[in-house]
Design an enzyme around this catalytic site. Sequence first.
Site, PDB file in Angstrom:
ATOM      1  N   THR A 108      11.342  27.211  -7.366  1.00  9.46           N
ATOM      2  CA  THR A 108      12.609  28.112  -7.889  1.00  9.46           C
ATOM      3  C   THR A 108      12.419  29.211  -9.577  1.00  9.46           C
ATOM      4  O   THR A 108      13.017  30.447  -8.449  1.00  9.46           O
ATOM      5  CB  THR A 108      13.435  27.005  -8.598  1.00  9.46           C
ATOM      6  OG1 THR A 108      13.481  26.195  -7.492  1.00  9.46           O
ATOM      7  CG2 THR A 108      14.954  27.580  -8.449  1.00  9.46           C
TER       8      THR A 108
ATOM      9  N   GLU B  89      11.360  31.345 -24.720  1.00  9.31           N
ATOM     10  CA  GLU B  89      12.054  31.451 -24.511  1.00  9.31           C
ATOM     11  C   GLU B  89      13.281  30.488 -23.476  1.00  9.31           C
ATOM     12  O   GLU B  89      14.502  29.793 -23.398  1.00  9.31           O
ATOM     13  CB  GLU B  89      12.723  32.507 -24.422  1.00  9.31           C
ATOM     14  CG  GLU B  89      14.684  32.754 -23.799  1.00  9.31           C
ATOM     15  CD  GLU B  89      15.077  32.316 -25.667  1.00  9.31           C
ATOM     16  OE1 GLU B  89      15.156  33.291 -26.518  1.00  9.31           O
ATOM     17  OE2 GLU B  89      16.298  31.513 -25.072  1.00  9.31           O
TER      18      GLU B  89
ATOM     19  N   GLY C 172      17.804  27.008 -20.276  1.00  7.24           N
ATOM     20  CA  GLY C 172      17.984  28.633 -19.126  1.00  7.24           C
ATOM     21  C   GLY C 172      17.878  29.997 -19.769  1.00  7.24           C
ATOM     22  O   GLY C 172      17.359  30.402 -20.237  1.00  7.24           O
TER      23      GLY C 172
ATOM     24  N   ASP D 132      15.119  14.579 -20.359  1.00  6.69           N
ATOM     25  CA  ASP D 132      14.842  16.720 -20.172  1.00  6.69           C
ATOM     26  C   ASP D 132      15.614  17.129 -21.497  1.00  6.69           C
ATOM     27  O   ASP D 132      14.901  17.782 -22.315  1.00  6.69           O
ATOM     28  CB  ASP D 132      15.509  17.069 -19.093  1.00  6.69           C
ATOM     29  CG  ASP D 132      15.706  18.174 -19.024  1.00  6.69           C
ATOM     30  OD1 ASP D 132      14.407  18.917 -18.685  1.00  6.69           O
ATOM     31  OD2 ASP D 132      16.329  18.887 -19.337  1.00  6.69           O
TER      32      ASP D 132
ATOM     33  N   LYS E 188      14.253  19.282 -24.997  1.00  7.72           N
ATOM     34  CA  LYS E 188      14.794  20.715 -25.204  1.00  7.72           C
ATOM     35  C   LYS E 188      14.724  20.644 -26.871  1.00  7.72           C
ATOM     36  O   LYS E 188      14.837  21.307 -27.849  1.00  7.72           O
ATOM     37  CB  LYS E 188      16.009  20.852 -24.635  1.00  7.72           C
ATOM     38  CG  LYS E 188      15.904  21.777 -23.110  1.00  7.72           C
ATOM     39  CD  LYS E 188      16.751  21.345 -22.497  1.00  7.72           C
ATOM     40  CE  LYS E 188      15.949  21.723 -20.684  1.00  7.72           C
ATOM     41  NZ  LYS E 188      17.770  21.207 -19.821  1.00  7.72           N
TER      42      LYS E 188
HETATM   43  N1  HSE Z   1      16.807  19.493 -14.929  1.00  5.63           N
HETATM   44  C1  HSE Z   1      17.920  20.409 -16.080  1.00  5.63           C
HETATM   45  C2  HSE Z   1      19.454  19.794 -16.189  1.00  5.63           C
HETATM   46  C3  HSE Z   1      17.271  22.127 -15.793  1.00  5.63           C
HETATM   47  O1  HSE Z   1      20.000  19.643 -15.234  1.00  5.63           O
HETATM   48  O2  HSE Z   1      19.459  20.524 -16.872  1.00  5.63           O
HETATM   49  C4  HSE Z   1      15.912  22.040 -16.757  1.00  5.63           C
HETATM   50  O3  HSE Z   1      15.356  21.497 -17.921  1.00  5.63           O
END
Ligand code: HSE
Length: 426
Positions: A13, A129, A134, A201, A205
């Site tokens: 993607t 970045e 995102g 996730d 971050k």
């Molecule tokens: N899967 C993540 C989200 C995006 O749902 O924000 C990529 O880190």
Amino acid sequence: MKKVGVALLGLGTVGGGTYEILVKNREYFRETLGLDVEVKAVLEKNLDRAKQLGVDLKIVSTDIADVVKNPDISIVAEFFGGIEPARTFLLEALKAGKSIVTANKELFSKHWYELEAAAKQTGAGLYFEASCVGGVPIIRTIEEGMQSNKIEQIKGIINGTTNYILTAMSDEGADYAAALKRAQELGYAEFDPTADVEGFDATYKISILSTLAYHKRVPVEAVKREGISKVDAVDIQIGKELGYTMKLLALSKNVNGKIEARVAPVFVPTSHPLASVKGSFNAVYLHGDSVDDIMLYGRGAGALPTGSAIVSDILFAAKQSEAKRYPYAEKGKSDLKEFDTDFVSKYYIRLKAADEEGTLAKITHVLGKENINIESVLQKKPISSDNAPIVFVTDKTAESNIKKAVEEIKNLGAVKEVDALYRVEE
Ligand code: HSE
């Protein structure tokens, strides 16, 4: 005109989105930046995907040697995700002196030290970045825009999948299972949603963002993690009655050098700007000692938004006369004990109590004994003789204190169960 040769590792993607931006805006970058950026190699097994994107099959291969040995390539962008083979391939690229650009938050948060040490050896650059939030330029904001500040706090909605689910639970009264199913049907949540819904996730971050913000390694293992899979829609609705919205917050605080980092479902006042971040959108709220509060908002995932961050890094890398790395390799490993903090917060507690006289007094006695002030209390009509739902929102208290009080409350004969305990952030 400076020529910049790029390799793309993977055409999924975000890899596809990156290719699309590099092709559609090539002329624009030539005109506005004086950079002629060309994709010189692509690593991809799926030739149909390459054809679908219009990639010249002559530059497609599955051998990393075709990238590292190509002298025309100076920047390698990685889209595989996960640890391997991304780690090995990026280390090879760095050893060959090529700068790397990545959106891979898991790899970067866990192997930053190793990647940076390899980059330093050859003078290559590390750009990431796209690894956090995102398309929202959060890394550059922390590193450049806010460098005059001591950053004291980060509060972020940095996972779109969980924000979509919590928004559906809050706005439509959906339960967790139904909201997750819809998120999967719409392609926000993966078939195996664990990484998102259990907070992994967001943990990667916030580890990266906190390390940058506080100039001190905040390893993934130092981030306390709680996901949303156990959130009961009842709490979201009661929270709303009390003026709060539930969000999965990635939160870190630096209080006089002591750092707390966590990912957890938390209540924020409905009037807080983060409460209005809905659906799959992301936002990060930062507090600096000079600028005060700022908030960045946008899309944290998707082909073009994340591709936008990748291409920005490619252009940023191409413009540097000396490759850029943020200097954390020297710091090596952190002592996890440093992160054993006991910060204060307000708390939301929901419990099932006996429907009999004196119950409320017994509970408030425990809270009073532990010096916990009650900000508000709500008792719902009893459902049965041993299920009178009671909710307290406390004033600020230390986490160790609330946990002690909750244990005592659980042991009161009049309390059947403590069903929920959430922090309330201001
Ligand atoms: N899967 C993540 C989200 C995006 O749902 O924000 C990529 O880190």
